[in-house]
Design an enzyme around this catalytic site. Sequence first.
Site, short mmCIF file in Angstrom:
data_model
loop_
_atom_site.label_atom_id
_atom_site.label_comp_id
_atom_site.label_asym_id
_atom_site.label_seq_id
_atom_site.Cartn_x
_atom_site.Cartn_y
_atom_site.Cartn_z
CG LEU A 1 39.70 38.95 46.98
CD1 LEU A 1 39.67 38.40 45.58
CD2 LEU A 1 39.76 37.82 47.99
CG HIS B 1 46.14 49.61 41.03
ND1 HIS B 1 45.98 48.39 41.66
CD2 HIS B 1 46.24 50.53 42.01
CE1 HIS B 1 45.96 48.59 42.95
NE2 HIS B 1 46.14 49.86 43.20
CD GLU C 1 39.20 45.73 34.31
OE1 GLU C 1 40.03 46.03 33.44
OE2 GLU C 1 39.18 46.28 35.44
NE ARG D 1 38.72 52.04 28.47
CZ ARG D 1 39.56 51.17 29.00
NH1 ARG D 1 40.12 50.25 28.23
NH2 ARG D 1 39.85 51.16 30.28
#
Length: 447
Positions: free
Chosen positions: A203, A235, A275, A292
């Site tokens: 994307l 990132h 996510e 986590r």
Amino acid sequence: MFQRILIANRGEIALRVIRACRELGVECVCVYSKADEGAPYLELADEAVCIGPGPARESYLDIPRIIAAAEITSADAIHPGYGFLAENAHFAEVCRDCNIEFIGPSPEAMARLGDKVSAKRIAREAKVPVFPGTDGAIDDLDEAAEVAKKIGYPVIIKASAGGGGRGMRICRNEHELRQNVSSARQEAESAFGNGAVYIEKFLESARHVEVQIIGDKHGNAVHLYERDCSVQRRHQKLVEEAPAPHVEPRRRDEVCKAAAKLIKKAEYSGAATVEFLMDDKQNFYMLEVNTRVQVEHPVSEMITGVDIVRTMILVASGEPIPFKQRDIKIRGHAIECRINAEDPDRNFAPFPGKITRFDPPGGPGVRMDTHCVAGYVVPPTYDSMIGKLIVHDDDRRSAITRMERALDELHIEPIKTTVGLHRRLMQNHAFIEGGVDIHFLERLLKK
Ligand code: ADP
């Protein structure tokens, strides 16, 4: 409930877990490396055990030493924090074999969702939208080229065991795809010991939106709504907020419910983050699941009033989640700025060293999660994040104003930090308007 929890981590997250233990009336043991000797947060633990020299491989990543520390101190549970061993299914298994409760998912659930190819498969079964791409790892180059042609370029090659943005390659045509597969495999093999890679649609412009979930051992999963973490460089997230700005209520409902369904389907207990990337039409595609507690968990705590770390401990001890989905409401808006010991003017090079002045901000709606104090020496050995500044207010605009005010009160000297960059961000027009994409920060830094 547990008697004693060993915290297999360091820095601000170790302190965060100490605080949760204190409030639950549970004793806690900190392990530390030589590089963290004398760190002030260690004094707040009931016991502190040195487990080895600075390099993480010989201390915070050394499973036998951590287990030995737990056994010597009679800890009956281990909280792994984030990073280090937090997503290591083998560690979770060793804990189980030693009769120590791992505060997180079972090794099986961690493996099911921690591996990206496996997580995507379960997501598809749970009807959670995922990126179009190969069904599993790529075995055959021709087959990969076939799939890429079908979904259309650009595509991205990703490592099944990936993390920290490593092993990813964007390919704009078949030639690039054929060229990149083997180098991505090699990078993945050396970084993660697992060379499996897959491809999915890339994307060009997207927002990073993730959903916080808590599951328990009784088959329940409750979501704590979503966070927007689009402000990233290489990132790596720098600013996170909750809720995500300008998301239509119907979309919010869809994505949060989808994430909870996935966690339930995987029979997962503990904290998890699902996510997603969101395109400009607010379509969501799942990226991965983090098994986590996340660095950015406080923004979700601020808007829902749920103590995520405490809840993790409760569910690990076998209790059901102490609230229902209908009890969770979004209250106001929260923003977190990551304070890193880095020099933004020199490509964010780490800037360890002694802090001589440390004035954390205070006042209404301000929370600073940090293990730093004046006199603390930031070791060069670990991640450069030295704290998180979190604010909460009635709405996004007020939260931004509050963050500016808090940043003005925050003084860390003489090391370089990201504080100045955050001040600049809070005044940036595009950020103030909300809904910036994942390339926003890199564009801004180039200017
Ligand atoms: P890692 O586990 O290495 O952090 P992720 O799957 O979470 O990898 O992706 C990290 C970041 O890479 C995302 O936040 C996004 O910025 C970018 N990214 C990953 N997959 C895609 C995709 N299909 N299209 C566009 N950007 C992507």
